[in-house]
Design a protein around this motif. Structure first.
Motif, PDB file in Angstrom:
ATOM      1  N   VAL A  79      10.374 -11.015  65.311  1.00  0.00           N
ATOM      2  CA  VAL A  79       9.017 -11.150  64.769  1.00  0.00           C
ATOM      3  C   VAL A  79       9.049 -11.942  63.459  1.00  0.00           C
ATOM      4  O   VAL A  79      10.041 -11.939  62.725  1.00  0.00           O
ATOM      5  CB  VAL A  79       8.367  -9.766  64.534  1.00  0.00           C
ATOM      6  N   ARG A  80       7.938 -12.608  63.183  1.00  0.00           N
ATOM      7  CA  ARG A  80       7.814 -13.403  61.951  1.00  0.00           C
ATOM      8  C   ARG A  80       6.931 -12.716  60.920  1.00  0.00           C
ATOM      9  O   ARG A  80       7.061 -12.963  59.725  1.00  0.00           O
ATOM     10  CB  ARG A  80       7.248 -14.788  62.285  1.00  0.00           C
ATOM     11  N   LEU A  81       6.001 -11.883  61.366  1.00  0.00           N
ATOM     12  CA  LEU A  81       5.176 -11.139  60.423  1.00  0.00           C
ATOM     13  C   LEU A  81       6.056 -10.205  59.592  1.00  0.00           C
ATOM     14  O   LEU A  81       7.019  -9.633  60.107  1.00  0.00           O
ATOM     15  CB  LEU A  81       4.122 -10.317  61.170  1.00  0.00           C
ATOM     16  N   LYS A  82       5.727 -10.061  58.329  1.00  0.00           N
ATOM     17  CA  LYS A  82       6.519  -9.214  57.436  1.00  0.00           C
ATOM     18  C   LYS A  82       5.789  -7.914  57.093  1.00  0.00           C
ATOM     19  O   LYS A  82       6.319  -6.839  57.289  1.00  0.00           O
ATOM     20  CB  LYS A  82       6.858  -9.972  56.144  1.00  0.00           C
ATOM     21  N   PHE A  83       4.601  -8.011  56.508  1.00  0.00           N
ATOM     22  CA  PHE A  83       3.861  -6.823  56.063  1.00  0.00           C
ATOM     23  C   PHE A  83       4.841  -5.813  55.440  1.00  0.00           C
ATOM     24  O   PHE A  83       4.933  -4.661  55.874  1.00  0.00           O
ATOM     25  CB  PHE A  83       3.086  -6.188  57.215  1.00  0.00           C
ATOM     26  N   ASP A  84       5.557  -6.259  54.431  1.00  0.00           N
ATOM     27  CA  ASP A  84       6.643  -5.471  53.862  1.00  0.00           C
ATOM     28  C   ASP A  84       6.099  -4.492  52.818  1.00  0.00           C
ATOM     29  O   ASP A  84       6.212  -4.698  51.606  1.00  0.00           O
ATOM     30  CB  ASP A  84       7.693  -6.395  53.240  1.00  0.00           C
ATOM     31  N   ASN A  85       5.527  -3.405  53.297  1.00  0.00           N
ATOM     32  CA  ASN A  85       4.957  -2.394  52.400  1.00  0.00           C
ATOM     33  C   ASN A  85       6.025  -1.710  51.560  1.00  0.00           C
ATOM     34  O   ASN A  85       5.785  -1.341  50.406  1.00  0.00           O
ATOM     35  CB  ASN A  85       4.200  -1.341  53.218  1.00  0.00           C
ATOM     36  N   LEU A  86       7.204  -1.540  52.125  1.00  0.00           N
ATOM     37  CA  LEU A  86       8.274  -0.843  51.418  1.00  0.00           C
ATOM     38  C   LEU A  86       8.666  -1.588  50.143  1.00  0.00           C
ATOM     39  O   LEU A  86       8.803  -0.990  49.074  1.00  0.00           O
ATOM     40  CB  LEU A  86       9.479  -0.696  52.345  1.00  0.00           C
ATOM     41  N   ALA A  87       8.817  -2.899  50.242  1.00  0.00           N
ATOM     42  CA  ALA A  87       9.193  -3.693  49.068  1.00  0.00           C
ATOM     43  C   ALA A  87       8.112  -3.636  47.999  1.00  0.00           C
ATOM     44  O   ALA A  87       8.414  -3.573  46.799  1.00  0.00           O
ATOM     45  CB  ALA A  87       9.460  -5.141  49.481  1.00  0.00           C
ATOM     46  N   LYS A  88       6.853  -3.642  48.427  1.00  0.00           N
ATOM     47  CA  LYS A  88       5.750  -3.618  47.458  1.00  0.00           C
ATOM     48  C   LYS A  88       5.656  -2.274  46.748  1.00  0.00           C
ATOM     49  O   LYS A  88       5.272  -2.215  45.579  1.00  0.00           O
ATOM     50  CB  LYS A  88       4.441  -3.968  48.156  1.00  0.00           C
ATOM     51  N   MET A  89       6.002  -1.197  47.447  1.00  0.00           N
ATOM     52  CA  MET A  89       5.995   0.120  46.810  1.00  0.00           C
ATOM     53  C   MET A  89       6.973   0.166  45.638  1.00  0.00           C
ATOM     54  O   MET A  89       6.758   0.869  44.658  1.00  0.00           O
ATOM     55  CB  MET A  89       6.362   1.207  47.826  1.00  0.00           C
ATOM     56  N   ARG A  90       8.038  -0.615  45.747  1.00  0.00           N
ATOM     57  CA  ARG A  90       9.079  -0.587  44.710  1.00  0.00           C
ATOM     58  C   ARG A  90       8.653  -1.289  43.427  1.00  0.00           C
ATOM     59  O   ARG A  90       9.359  -1.196  42.420  1.00  0.00           O
ATOM     60  CB  ARG A  90      10.365  -1.212  45.266  1.00  0.00           C
ATOM     61  N   ARG A  91       7.525  -2.013  43.477  1.00  0.00           N
ATOM     62  CA  ARG A  91       7.031  -2.663  42.258  1.00  0.00           C
ATOM     63  C   ARG A  91       5.573  -2.280  41.953  1.00  0.00           C
ATOM     64  O   ARG A  91       4.940  -2.893  41.110  1.00  0.00           O
ATOM     65  CB  ARG A  91       7.161  -4.176  42.370  1.00  0.00           C
ATOM     66  N   MET A  92       5.088  -1.254  42.632  1.00  0.00           N
ATOM     67  CA  MET A  92       3.696  -0.834  42.499  1.00  0.00           C
ATOM     68  C   MET A  92       3.440  -0.161  41.158  1.00  0.00           C
ATOM     69  O   MET A  92       4.190   0.709  40.727  1.00  0.00           O
ATOM     70  CB  MET A  92       3.361   0.141  43.643  1.00  0.00           C
ATOM     71  N   GLU A  93       2.365  -0.571  40.475  1.00  0.00           N
ATOM     72  CA  GLU A  93       1.924   0.100  39.253  1.00  0.00           C
ATOM     73  C   GLU A  93       0.712   0.993  39.510  1.00  0.00           C
ATOM     74  O   GLU A  93       0.390   1.857  38.701  1.00  0.00           O
ATOM     75  CB  GLU A  93       1.591  -0.932  38.176  1.00  0.00           C
ATOM     76  N   THR A  94       0.037   0.775  40.615  1.00  0.00           N
ATOM     77  CA  THR A  94      -1.119   1.584  40.997  1.00  0.00           C
ATOM     78  C   THR A  94      -0.657   2.954  41.494  1.00  0.00           C
ATOM     79  O   THR A  94       0.300   3.045  42.268  1.00  0.00           O
ATOM     80  CB  THR A  94      -1.900   0.863  42.118  1.00  0.00           C
ATOM     81  N   PRO A  95      -1.307   4.055  41.067  1.00  0.00           N
ATOM     82  CA  PRO A  95      -0.982   5.382  41.619  1.00  0.00           C
ATOM     83  C   PRO A  95      -1.112   5.405  43.141  1.00  0.00           C
ATOM     84  O   PRO A  95      -2.010   4.760  43.701  1.00  0.00           O
ATOM     85  CB  PRO A  95      -2.017   6.291  40.949  1.00  0.00           C
ATOM     86  N   VAL A  96      -0.236   6.150  43.800  1.00  0.00           N
ATOM     87  CA  VAL A  96      -0.112   6.088  45.254  1.00  0.00           C
ATOM     88  C   VAL A  96      -0.281   7.482  45.878  1.00  0.00           C
ATOM     89  O   VAL A  96       0.378   8.440  45.462  1.00  0.00           O
ATOM     90  CB  VAL A  96       1.267   5.518  45.648  1.00  0.00           C
ATOM     91  N   PHE A  97      -1.154   7.546  46.894  1.00  0.00           N
ATOM     92  CA  PHE A  97      -1.352   8.756  47.702  1.00  0.00           C
ATOM     93  C   PHE A  97      -1.087   8.361  49.150  1.00  0.00           C
ATOM     94  O   PHE A  97      -1.822   7.547  49.727  1.00  0.00           O
ATOM     95  CB  PHE A  97      -2.782   9.266  47.536  1.00  0.00           C
ATOM     96  N   ILE A  98      -0.036   8.921  49.737  1.00  0.00           N
ATOM     97  CA  ILE A  98       0.356   8.543  51.095  1.00  0.00           C
ATOM     98  C   ILE A  98       0.192   9.741  52.013  1.00  0.00           C
ATOM     99  O   ILE A  98       0.853  10.778  51.828  1.00  0.00           O
ATOM    100  CB  ILE A  98       1.809   8.047  51.132  1.00  0.00           C
ATOM    101  N   ALA A  99      -0.686   9.619  53.001  1.00  0.00           N
ATOM    102  CA  ALA A  99      -0.896  10.660  54.011  1.00  0.00           C
ATOM    103  C   ALA A  99      -0.238  10.213  55.311  1.00  0.00           C
ATOM    104  O   ALA A  99      -0.324   9.030  55.678  1.00  0.00           O
ATOM    105  CB  ALA A  99      -2.387  10.907  54.224  1.00  0.00           C
TER     106      ALA A  99
END
Length: 269
Positions: A189-209
């Motif tokens: 696949v070519r699509l990335k949608f790499d949420n994991l990498a973005k979580m590692r630099r996130m400054e916004t508070p995160v609520f994951i259900a």
């Protein structure tokens, strides 16, 4: 056997976007706005030239200082099929809500791919800030399923009030491998949608259900997203007995409201 394997691999490569965006290829019925709900039709133009349709659901006695919600739906829906979710978020959080359709979905123009969906999501966020006068730090960004990828992208670009996801995956290669484990899917696949990498630099508070009975996105991927988030204020909300659908329980909304109270106190400091 080898021939069937090769054909399946080729179909995955050539049909990747169609598999990723079923709401574009298998047109969902257009239901119109939810009954007895005030909905303002809006449109936003993205930098790549697409016209994105949105619905603004104003809350009672709303002012920009109360904040707003930006909602990103799943890849098998359109704006009209998530009208109930938009109304629920407005009523439960007492904030005005903007929902919108990705390129090629519903009445939005264009073709969906990773970058065009990101552009549409950012255009919707910018519309709330520009047209409604809501500060970026007062916008709650919410993503369901594939919408979690768009929400994570937006929340990683600027500090928001909170990022809330349900049924979000770690990355597109990871979820492709989960569903097509008999192929080297992550490498095709070519699509990335790499949420994991973005979580590692996130400054916004995160609520994951994450539903513990989710057959579309495994529970472990939600847990990985939470573990990867480095932001100080975060919460993981496991849902026993819940699958992949938008959560709508009293307990879920109570947990979200309690989390947003913490983000409010943090914003005041």
């Amino acid at each position: 056997m080898v021939g069937a394997y090769a054909v399946a691999a080729i179909l995955l490569v050539l049909g990747e976007n169609r598999l990723a965006f079923p709401g574009w290829t298998i047109r969902q019925p257009w239901l119109g706005p939810p009954a007895k709900t005030m909905v303002e039709e809006e449109s936003m133009v993205t930098p790549d030239g697409n016209t994105i349709q949105g619905w603004w659901l104003p809350a009672t006695d709303w002012t920009p200082g109360k904040g707003a919600v930006l909602y990103m739906h799943g890849n098998g829906q359109n704006l009209s099929t998530c009208g109930k979710a938009l109304r629920s978020w407005r009523n439960e959080l007492h904030m005005s809500v903007l929902g919108f359709d990705y390129p090629g979905f519903g009445h939005s123009s264009g073709t969906p791919d990773e970058q065009s969906c990101y552009a549409a999501s950012q255009a919707a966020f910018d519309w709330i800030v520009r047209e409604k006068g809501v500060a970026a730090r007062d916008v709650v960004v919410i993503g369901q399923s594939m919408g979690g990828a768009m929400a994570t992208e937006v929340a990683s670009r600027q500090r928001c009030r909170a990022l809330i996801t349900s049924g979000a995956f770690t990355s597109f290669p990871d979820i492709a491998q989960y569903h097509y484990g008999w192929l080297p899917a992550r490498y095709l696949v070519r699509l990335k949608f790499d949420n994991l990498a973005k979580m590692r630099r996130m400054e916004t508070p995160v609520f994951i259900a994450q539903g513990m009975e989710d057959q579309t996105v495994p529970f472990s991927q939600g847990a990985q997203l939470y573990a990867a988030a480095v932001v100080g204020l975060k919460r993981f909300y496991p849902m026993p007995g819940h699958g992949h659908s938008q959560p709508d329980s009293v307990e879920f909304y109570e947990a979200v409201r309690a989390f947003l109270q913490k983000t409010r106190r943090e914003n005041l400091h």
